[in-house]
Design an enzyme around this catalytic site. Structure first.
Site, PDB file in Angstrom:
ATOM      1  N   ASP A 107       0.842  -1.203   0.000  1.00 43.12           N
ATOM      2  CA  ASP A 107       0.000   0.000   0.000  1.00 43.12           C
ATOM      3  C   ASP A 107       0.877   1.253   0.000  1.00 43.12           C
ATOM      4  O   ASP A 107       0.366   2.379  -0.081  1.00 43.12           O
ATOM      5  CB  ASP A 107      -1.019  -0.009   1.147  1.00 43.12           C
ATOM      6  CG  ASP A 107      -0.389  -0.073   2.512  1.00 43.12           C
ATOM      7  OD1 ASP A 107       0.846  -0.184   2.615  1.00 43.12           O
ATOM      8  OD2 ASP A 107      -1.138  -0.016   3.523  1.00 43.12           O
ATOM      9  N   ASP A 115      -1.090  -6.091  -0.419  1.00 46.31           N
ATOM     10  CA  ASP A 115      -1.433  -5.499   0.869  1.00 46.31           C
ATOM     11  C   ASP A 115      -2.932  -5.289   0.987  1.00 46.31           C
ATOM     12  O   ASP A 115      -3.574  -4.817   0.034  1.00 46.31           O
ATOM     13  CB  ASP A 115      -0.769  -4.119   0.993  1.00 46.31           C
ATOM     14  CG  ASP A 115       0.337  -4.098   2.024  1.00 46.31           C
ATOM     15  OD1 ASP A 115       0.328  -4.935   2.951  1.00 46.31           O
ATOM     16  OD2 ASP A 115       1.216  -3.226   1.903  1.00 46.31           O
ATOM     17  N   GLU A 148       8.935  -4.288  10.651  1.00 49.36           N
ATOM     18  CA  GLU A 148       9.344  -2.981  10.108  1.00 49.36           C
ATOM     19  C   GLU A 148       9.713  -2.036  11.242  1.00 49.36           C
ATOM     20  O   GLU A 148       8.976  -1.919  12.235  1.00 49.36           O
ATOM     21  CB  GLU A 148       8.203  -2.378   9.269  1.00 49.36           C
ATOM     22  CG  GLU A 148       8.570  -0.994   8.734  1.00 49.36           C
ATOM     23  CD  GLU A 148       7.613  -0.430   7.697  1.00 49.36           C
ATOM     24  OE1 GLU A 148       6.664  -1.143   7.287  1.00 49.36           O
ATOM     25  OE2 GLU A 148       7.826   0.733   7.294  1.00 49.36           O
ATOM     26  N   LYS A 181      -1.225  -9.470   2.664  1.00 50.71           N
ATOM     27  CA  LYS A 181      -0.503  -9.029   3.863  1.00 50.71           C
ATOM     28  C   LYS A 181      -1.390  -8.055   4.617  1.00 50.71           C
ATOM     29  O   LYS A 181      -2.076  -7.236   3.993  1.00 50.71           O
ATOM     30  CB  LYS A 181       0.811  -8.355   3.489  1.00 50.71           C
ATOM     31  CG  LYS A 181       1.570  -7.769   4.694  1.00 50.71           C
ATOM     32  CD  LYS A 181       2.983  -7.376   4.345  1.00 50.71           C
ATOM     33  CE  LYS A 181       3.134  -6.016   3.736  1.00 50.71           C
ATOM     34  NZ  LYS A 181       2.608  -4.889   4.527  1.00 50.71           N
TER      35      LYS A 181
END
Ligand code: KIV
Length: 300
Positions: free
Chosen positions: A57, A96, A195, A126
Site C-alpha cells: 500500500d 497489501d 518494520e 498481507k
C-alpha cells in the site's frame, strides 16, 4: 537444490514461488521481497529474481502521491495488483490489504481479501497489526488464503502512533511485540514482516518463530529483507528512511534522458531518417505535393 544455491542464478531453472515454499525457507537462503505496483515493475523485479513481489500500500506514497497509505482504497490495490499479475511473475505475488478493509469483521475481511485474489490475481495477502488481527487472520487462513503478517512500525497506524516511529525500543513494548509475533504465528501466517524494529529485537523474534521473518529497518538478522522498489532505485520523490540503500539513481538518469530528447527536438536532431517511416510508392508523393506558391510549411 542446496541451501546456498542462489535462486536467481542466471540460466537456473526457477520454480514458481508459493506461500508454502516461502514458509519452508526458514533458516535457509535469505528471502528477498520487493514492492512493485505495475506491469513493468513486476517484470523488473521478477527478471532480477526476487522471491516475493509485494504490491504494497506504499503505492499510495511512491506512485499515487498521497500523504499516507490510509488514503489508498481496495479498488486501487486490486487495480495495481492485477497489473503486476499480468507480468506472470515466478515470484510469489502478495497484495497489501489497505486500511479499514480488515478491521470491521472477519466476514468483511474475507470478502475483501477474496477480491484481491480473484480480481487482482494475488496469491497471498498481507495485513498490518498484532494480536487484535488474529480473528481476521484465522478467517482467511481457514478459507485457504495465505496471509503474511506485519508488525513493528505499521504505517497504517500513523495517526494512532503520532507519526512513523521505531517500535519496541523499551522492554514492555519489546515484550508486547514478541507476544504479537507468537500470536500471529499461531493464527497461521506463513511469514512475518518486521518494520522499524531494533535489530536485537528482530533477531530475538526471528529466533523464537518457526516461520520466516522479513525485515525492513529491522537489522540483518531476519530471515529475509524487503525494500520499496522506488526507494532502492532512487525513484521516490518523498522521504528516504535511514534503512534504505539506494542501488541506483534512476530519477537523475530519467531527467537527463528527457532533457537530452528536448535538446534533440529543439535542434532538429530528432527524429532521424532511421526513426521515420517512408513511402513505399515514391510516385505517390506527387499526389500530395503542395501546388506551387502555397506556403503551409510546419511552424507557419
Ligand atoms: O507497503 C509496503 O511497501 C510495505 C513494505 C514496506 C513492507 O508494507
Amino acid at each position: 537444490m542446496s541451501n546456498t544455491t542462489p535462486t536467481h542464478a542466471p540460466g537456473a531453472i526457477r520454480k514458481k514461488v508459493t506461500a508454502p515454499g516461502v514458509r519452508a525457507r526458514k533458516g535457509r537462503e535469505p528471502l528477498t521481497m520487493l514492492t512493485a505496483y505495475d506491469f513493468p515493475g513486476g517484470k523488473l523485479a521478477d527478471q532480477a529474481g526476487v522471491d516475493v513481489i509485494l504490491v504494497g500500500d506504499s503505492v499510495a506514497n511512491v506512485v499515487l502521491g498521497y500523504e499516507t497509505t490510509n488514503q489508498v482504497a481496495l479498488d486501487d490495490m486490486i487495480h495495481h495488483t492485477a497489473a503486476v499479475a499480468r507480468a506472470r511473475p515466478r515470484a510469489l505475488l502478495v497484495a497489501d490489504m489497505p486500511w479499514m478493509t480488515f478491521h470491521v469483521s472477519p466476514q468483511e475481511t474475507l470478502r475483501n481479501a477474496a477480491r484481491l485474489v480473484r480480481e487482482g490475481g494475488a496469491e497471498a495477502v498481507k495485513l498490518e497489526g498484532g494480536k487484535s488481527r488474529v480473528e481476521m487472520i484465522r478467517k482467511l487462513v481457514t478459507a485457504e488464503i495465505p496471509v503474511m503478517g506485519h508488525i513493528g512500525l505499521t504505517p497504517q497506524s500513523v495517526h494512532a502512533a503520532g507519526g512513523y516511529k521505531v517500535q519496541g525500543r523499551r522492554l514492555e513494548d519489546a515484550r508486547r511485540m514478541i507476544d504479537d509475533a507468537l500470536a500471529l504465528e499461531e493464527a497461521g501466517v506463513f511469514a512475518l514482516v518486521l518494520e522499524g524494529v531494533p535489530a536485537p529485537l528482530a533477531q530475538a523474534i526471528t529466533r523464537r518463530l518457526s516461520i520466516p521473518t522479513i525485515g525492513i529497518g529491522a537489522g540483518p538478522d531476519t530471515d529475509g529483507q524487503v525494500l520499496v522498489m522506488h526507494d532502492m532505485l532512487g525513484l521516490n520523490f518523498g522521504h528516504y528512511p535511514k534503512f534504505v540503500r539506494r542501488y541506483a539513481d534512476l530519477s537523475r538518469e530519467a531527467v537527463a534522458a528527457i532533457d537530452q530528447w528536448i535538446r534533440d527536438v529543439h535542434r532538429g536532431g530528432f527524429p532521424s531518417e532511421e526513426e521515420s517511416y517512408h513511402m513505399i510508392d515514391a510516385a505517390a508523393l506527387e499526389l500530395i505535393e503542395e501546388p506551387a506558391g502555397t506556403d503551409r510549411a510546419i511552424g507557419h
